[in-house]
Design a protein around this motif. Structure first.
Motif, mmCIF file in Angstrom:
data_model
loop_
_atom_site.group_PDB
_atom_site.id
_atom_site.type_symbol
_atom_site.label_atom_id
_atom_site.label_comp_id
_atom_site.label_asym_id
_atom_site.label_seq_id
_atom_site.Cartn_x
_atom_site.Cartn_y
_atom_site.Cartn_z
ATOM 1 N N MET A 1 0.774 -1.329 -0.002
ATOM 2 C CA MET A 1 -0.023 -0.053 0.097
ATOM 3 C C MET A 1 1.082 1.213 -0.080
ATOM 4 S SD MET A 1 -2.889 -1.211 2.682
ATOM 5 C CE MET A 1 -3.854 0.501 2.444
ATOM 6 N N HIS A 2 0.235 2.149 -0.759
ATOM 7 C CA HIS A 2 1.092 3.488 -0.702
ATOM 8 C C HIS A 2 0.083 4.563 -0.941
ATOM 9 C CE1 HIS A 2 1.079 1.924 -4.836
ATOM 10 N NE2 HIS A 2 1.223 3.232 -5.287
ATOM 11 N N ARG A 3 0.608 5.707 -0.674
ATOM 12 C CA ARG A 3 -0.206 6.938 -0.926
ATOM 13 C C ARG A 3 0.124 7.322 -2.249
ATOM 14 N NH1 ARG A 3 0.725 12.319 2.841
ATOM 15 N NH2 ARG A 3 2.764 12.182 1.651
ATOM 16 N N VAL A 4 -1.080 7.831 -2.899
ATOM 17 C CA VAL A 4 -1.020 8.615 -4.426
ATOM 18 C C VAL A 4 -1.898 9.781 -4.290
ATOM 19 C CG1 VAL A 4 -1.557 8.291 -6.808
ATOM 20 C CG2 VAL A 4 -0.659 6.230 -5.291
ATOM 21 N N TRP A 5 -1.366 10.660 -4.884
ATOM 22 C CA TRP A 5 -2.233 12.099 -5.175
ATOM 23 C C TRP A 5 -2.473 12.269 -6.790
ATOM 24 C CZ3 TRP A 5 -2.070 16.387 -8.335
ATOM 25 C CH2 TRP A 5 -2.966 17.523 -7.765
ATOM 26 N N LEU A 6 -3.840 12.409 -6.971
ATOM 27 C CA LEU A 6 -4.420 12.502 -8.372
ATOM 28 C C LEU A 6 -4.978 13.919 -8.454
ATOM 29 C CD1 LEU A 6 -6.074 9.015 -8.761
ATOM 30 C CD2 LEU A 6 -3.950 9.582 -9.774
ATOM 31 N N GLY A 7 -4.810 14.562 -9.636
ATOM 32 C CA GLY A 7 -5.500 15.732 -10.010
ATOM 33 C C GLY A 7 -6.939 15.374 -10.093
ATOM 34 N N SER A 8 -7.685 16.454 -10.618
ATOM 35 C CA SER A 8 -8.967 16.096 -10.997
ATOM 36 C C SER A 8 -9.403 15.454 -12.335
ATOM 37 C CB SER A 8 -9.781 17.457 -11.083
ATOM 38 O OG SER A 8 -11.359 17.448 -11.168
ATOM 39 N N TYR A 9 -10.307 14.627 -12.380
ATOM 40 C CA TYR A 9 -10.566 13.808 -13.597
ATOM 41 C C TYR A 9 -11.914 13.308 -13.672
ATOM 42 C CZ TYR A 9 -9.758 9.422 -11.105
ATOM 43 O OH TYR A 9 -9.752 8.101 -10.470
ATOM 44 N N ALA A 10 -12.476 12.900 -14.847
ATOM 45 C CA ALA A 10 -13.743 12.128 -14.807
ATOM 46 C C ALA A 10 -13.557 10.938 -15.571
ATOM 47 C CB ALA A 10 -14.610 13.025 -15.662
ATOM 48 N N ILE A 11 -14.158 10.027 -15.266
ATOM 49 C CA ILE A 11 -14.141 8.511 -15.896
ATOM 50 C C ILE A 11 -15.523 8.183 -16.249
ATOM 51 C CG2 ILE A 11 -14.257 7.090 -13.792
ATOM 52 C CD1 ILE A 11 -12.197 5.430 -14.943
ATOM 53 N N GLY A 12 -15.610 7.214 -17.378
ATOM 54 C CA GLY A 12 -16.988 6.829 -17.807
ATOM 55 C C GLY A 12 -17.690 6.093 -16.855
ATOM 56 N N LYS A 13 -19.007 6.305 -16.922
ATOM 57 C CA LYS A 13 -19.964 5.463 -15.877
ATOM 58 C C LYS A 13 -19.965 4.037 -16.219
ATOM 59 C CE LYS A 13 -24.676 6.146 -14.257
ATOM 60 N NZ LYS A 13 -25.893 6.965 -14.262
ATOM 61 N N PHE A 14 -19.866 3.392 -17.507
ATOM 62 C CA PHE A 14 -20.017 2.539 -18.119
ATOM 63 C C PHE A 14 -18.598 2.120 -18.967
ATOM 64 C CE2 PHE A 14 -24.321 3.876 -17.895
ATOM 65 C CZ PHE A 14 -24.712 3.003 -17.077
ATOM 66 N N PRO A 15 -18.200 0.946 -19.080
ATOM 67 C CA PRO A 15 -17.384 0.538 -20.382
ATOM 68 C C PRO A 15 -17.920 0.953 -21.650
ATOM 69 C CG PRO A 15 -17.554 -1.227 -18.833
ATOM 70 C CD PRO A 15 -18.723 -0.208 -18.476
ATOM 71 N N VAL A 16 -17.082 1.414 -22.486
ATOM 72 C CA VAL A 16 -17.654 1.581 -24.085
ATOM 73 C C VAL A 16 -18.629 0.455 -24.470
ATOM 74 C CG1 VAL A 16 -17.086 2.091 -26.301
ATOM 75 C CG2 VAL A 16 -15.730 3.356 -24.391
ATOM 76 N N THR A 17 -19.755 0.758 -25.069
ATOM 77 C CA THR A 17 -20.596 -0.326 -25.499
ATOM 78 C C THR A 17 -20.514 -0.699 -27.077
ATOM 79 O OG1 THR A 17 -22.490 1.165 -26.000
ATOM 80 C CG2 THR A 17 -22.236 0.152 -23.769
ATOM 81 N N ASN A 18 -20.817 -1.718 -27.542
ATOM 82 C CA ASN A 18 -21.067 -1.984 -28.957
ATOM 83 C C ASN A 18 -21.507 -0.904 -29.576
ATOM 84 O OD1 ASN A 18 -19.711 -4.522 -28.951
ATOM 85 N ND2 ASN A 18 -21.658 -5.375 -28.462
ATOM 86 N N LYS A 19 -22.685 -0.275 -29.317
ATOM 87 C CA LYS A 19 -23.615 0.833 -29.788
ATOM 88 C C LYS A 19 -22.446 1.894 -29.936
ATOM 89 C CE LYS A 19 -27.718 3.469 -29.235
ATOM 90 N NZ LYS A 19 -28.955 3.608 -28.190
ATOM 91 N N GLN A 20 -21.746 2.243 -29.033
ATOM 92 C CA GLN A 20 -21.167 3.611 -28.948
ATOM 93 C C GLN A 20 -19.800 3.310 -29.842
ATOM 94 O OE1 GLN A 20 -20.252 3.393 -24.850
ATOM 95 N NE2 GLN A 20 -21.481 5.479 -24.391
ATOM 96 N N TYR A 21 -19.099 2.016 -29.872
ATOM 97 C CA TYR A 21 -18.038 1.822 -30.862
ATOM 98 C C TYR A 21 -18.288 1.463 -32.218
ATOM 99 C CZ TYR A 21 -13.316 -0.116 -31.705
ATOM 100 O OH TYR A 21 -12.089 -0.269 -32.215
ATOM 101 N N ARG A 22 -19.647 1.194 -32.591
ATOM 102 C CA ARG A 22 -20.374 1.171 -33.900
ATOM 103 C C ARG A 22 -20.241 2.676 -34.387
ATOM 104 N NH1 ARG A 22 -22.611 -2.657 -36.898
ATOM 105 N NH2 ARG A 22 -22.904 -3.940 -35.134
ATOM 106 N N LEU A 23 -20.487 3.795 -33.787
ATOM 107 C CA LEU A 23 -20.472 4.852 -34.360
ATOM 108 C C LEU A 23 -19.025 5.337 -34.792
ATOM 109 C CD1 LEU A 23 -22.471 6.801 -31.731
ATOM 110 C CD2 LEU A 23 -23.172 5.995 -33.865
#
Length: 203
Positions: A1-23
């Motif tokens: 275990m170790h300490r990590v500092w991260l800047g502000s970010y956003a991440i997808g609510k879900f994995p990318v879907t077939n529908k999204q990748y098809r576009l």
């Protein structure tokens, strides 16, 4: 275990879907993933699988141009922070309860393949499928010992390597659910039926 500092970010609510990748595929005349013709992977709301690391990067570049902001793969550290959902030190996104004691299968009981995204409950950050479903590509090269000497602030992974890091569980494993801290990796050109990705961006 170790300490990590991260800047502000956003991440997808879900994995990318077939529908999204098809576009992306249709907009770029890109090759379709190799498993789309198989019933267990074909649902539009399934996580897209069989995408190489470079394919995931190409999707991020395309989406960045479409949305007018820089969208990318998360780092390993960002992914783990997101998976924990605010439960620092817990084994899983929901806490320390073993997956075997929870009411979720971690796979589609009808097809034997992955479930639709969001089939199980979210973690404390409102993120789905952070422990189950498919392994998810991260931006980092993989080094087993990297976190012994990684910087404390915003670690980006090694500068080179033969494999790319991934996180998360898999529908095809005997144990379908993964600990938040569990690490995995794969050569970036491989196309596996249990490898997908989700996107992230700095905020």
């Amino acid at each position: 275990m170790h300490r990590v500092w991260l800047g502000s970010y956003a991440i997808g609510k879900f994995p990318v879907t077939n529908k999204q990748y098809r576009l992306f595929v249709e907009d770029n005349a890109a090759p379709a993933p190799p498993f789309w013709s198989e019933h267990m992977f074909a649902d539009p709301e399934h996580p897209v699988v069989g995408v190489t690391w470079d394919g995931a990067i190409a999707y991020c570049r395309w989406l960045s141009e479409r949305e007018g902001r820089v969208i990318r793969l998360p780092t390993e550290t960002e992914w783990e922070r997101a998976a924990r959902g605010g439960l620092e030190g817990a084994l899983y996104p929901w806490g320390d309860e073993p997956p075997s004691e929870r009411p979720y299968a971690g796979f589609d009981k009808e097809t034997g393949g992955p479930q639709r995204v969001g089939s199980n409950e979210p973690n404390g950050f409102g993120l789905y499928d952070m422990s189950e479903g498919v392994h998810e590509w991260c931006s980092d090269y993989f080094d087993h010992d990297y976190y012994r000497h990684a910087p404390e602030r915003n670690p980006q992974g090694p500068v080179s390597g033969q494999r790319r890091a991934s996180r998360g569980g898999s529908w095809r494993h005997r144990v379908k659910f993964s600990r938040c801290a569990a690490r995995s990796s794969l050569p970036p050109g491989f196309k596996y039926a249990d490898y997908g990705f989700r996107v992230a961006l700095a905020t």
